[in-house]
Design an enzyme around this catalytic site. Structure first.
Site, short mmCIF file in Angstrom:
data_model
loop_
_atom_site.label_atom_id
_atom_site.label_comp_id
_atom_site.label_asym_id
_atom_site.label_seq_id
_atom_site.Cartn_x
_atom_site.Cartn_y
_atom_site.Cartn_z
CD GLU A 94 -2.03 3.78 3.07
OE1 GLU A 94 -3.02 3.31 3.67
OE2 GLU A 94 -1.72 3.46 1.91
CB CYS B 63 -1.59 1.13 6.15
SG CYS B 63 -0.90 0.27 4.71
CB CYS C 194 -5.88 -1.46 5.16
SG CYS C 194 -4.08 -1.65 5.25
CG HIS D 187 -2.02 -1.04 1.11
ND1 HIS D 187 -3.00 -1.20 2.05
CD2 HIS D 187 -2.27 -1.98 0.15
CE1 HIS D 187 -3.81 -2.18 1.69
NE2 HIS D 187 -3.38 -2.68 0.55
#
Length: 342
Positions: free
Chosen positions: A265, A294, A291, A263
């Protein structure tokens, strides 16, 4: 610049919109979305049916549904100058005000002039007497709940244009309006500035399930960026397809997740770590709410604020974790991003 137009029937809203279009503005109408859906369902398009169907849609999908559709079109196509018409509910204004440099204006004319225009247009299924004209207008003006609320929209407009003279005079007012608005167009605030950069970073994303991205900011300086993509040297979703994993939440609800990529992040935090940059006390700007994985990573990295453009269907645990950890979370648009095989 984005200009929203509201006003009473036959006040000259379309005339103002046409003048703005000639000045280089694109045009989007909230009513067009209603008409498209009515056509799909085989419903006759009359003024009364438009009002009735729109009210039903607002009741089902929320009062800002048509404005959200228009905002998505603007975002998807990266439209810079747009005039938006058929705004009839205050929640629609609330949604559109999320756009940078959005100005809401109302157009008005005395009722006798508007009734005369209606007779001259001579459209089918429209009032032919002043009494009926007033009755239809009252229904539009003073609705409640999911009904049209023109009066409230007019009151919420920042600028008012009186169209009680000639077309030439109206043209002069529109030109003066644009001149004034160009002076009022301000630099974006810091949040909007960084979120605009997030949109650019997201274009590098290689997984079409959201194409997420983020930037990490400290003392108004960008210290790291990241977008969703596979580990270095591994194939990307856009090239070889998704790698799905099925998961179940605490209530037994089944969801599907692509696990091929990292992801945005996590990639941004990894980038900072790789170059020895501390993110402690920083702010993260993101396309979607994070999510849970993260979110936990950001908490332990010392992130103190998270700003998101939109919601994410799997963010409930993240929201709770941020609250427990004292991380400030701002989601500008509560609408949840949707994509294939959620």
């Amino acid at each position: 610049m984005y200009i929203g137009i509201t006003g009473l029937y036959c006040s000259g809203k379309d005339s103002v919109a046409e003048m703005l279009i000639k000045k280089g503005f694109g045009h989007l109408s909230l009513s067009d979305a209603v008409r498209d859906e009515m056509k799909k369902q085989g419903i006759e398009i009359t003024r009364d049916n438009l009002i009735k169907f729109a009210n039903q849609m607002r009741e089902k999908e929320g009062n800002g549904i048509f404005a959200r559709i228009v905002a998505r079109v603007i975002e998807k196509n990266e439209l810079n100058h747009v005039v938006i018409t058929s705004i009839r509910h205050p929640e629609e204004i609330k949604e559109l005000e999320k756009l940078p440099n959005f100005f809401m204006i109302s157009v008005d004319s005395p009722i006798d002039i508007r009734f005369k225009r209606a007779l001259e247009r001579n459209r089918e299924n429209e009032p032919k007497t002043l009494k009926d004209f007033k009755a239809h207008e009252d229904f539009e003006r003073k609705g409640k709940g999911n009904q049209q609320q023109i009066d409230v929209c007019i009151k919420q407009s920042r600028i008012h244009v009186l169209n009680d003279s000639t077309t030439k005079e109206l043209q002069h007012k529109v030109e003066k309006l644009l001149e004034d608005l160009n002076k009022k167009v301000m630099r974006p605030d810091w949040d909007r500035y960084f979120l605009d950069i997030v949109r650019s970073v997201s274009k590098r994303a290689t997984c079409d399930r959201g194409r997420t991205a983020c930037i990490i900011v400290k003392e108004k300086r960008i210290i790291a960026t990241g977008y969703v993509g596979s580990p270095i040297g591994s194939p990307h979703c856009d090239d070889v397809g998704h790698l799905y994993e099925i998961r179940y939440d605490e209530k037994g609800n089944k969801t599907q997740h692509c696990i091929r990529t990292i992801h945005g992040e996590a990639n941004a935090i990894a980038q900072a770590a790789r170059y020895g940059i501390s993110v402690d006390g920083a702010t993260v700007y993101m396309k979607l709410a994070p999510c849970f994985v993260c979110a936990k990573l950001m908490i332990n990295a010392g992130i103190k604020r998270v700003v998101c453009l939109k919601g994410y269907h799997g963010a409930s645990l993240s929201i709770a974790a941020f609250k427990e950890a004292g991380v400030k979370l701002d989601i500008l648009d509560k609408e949840v991003e949707t994509y294939h095989r959620m």
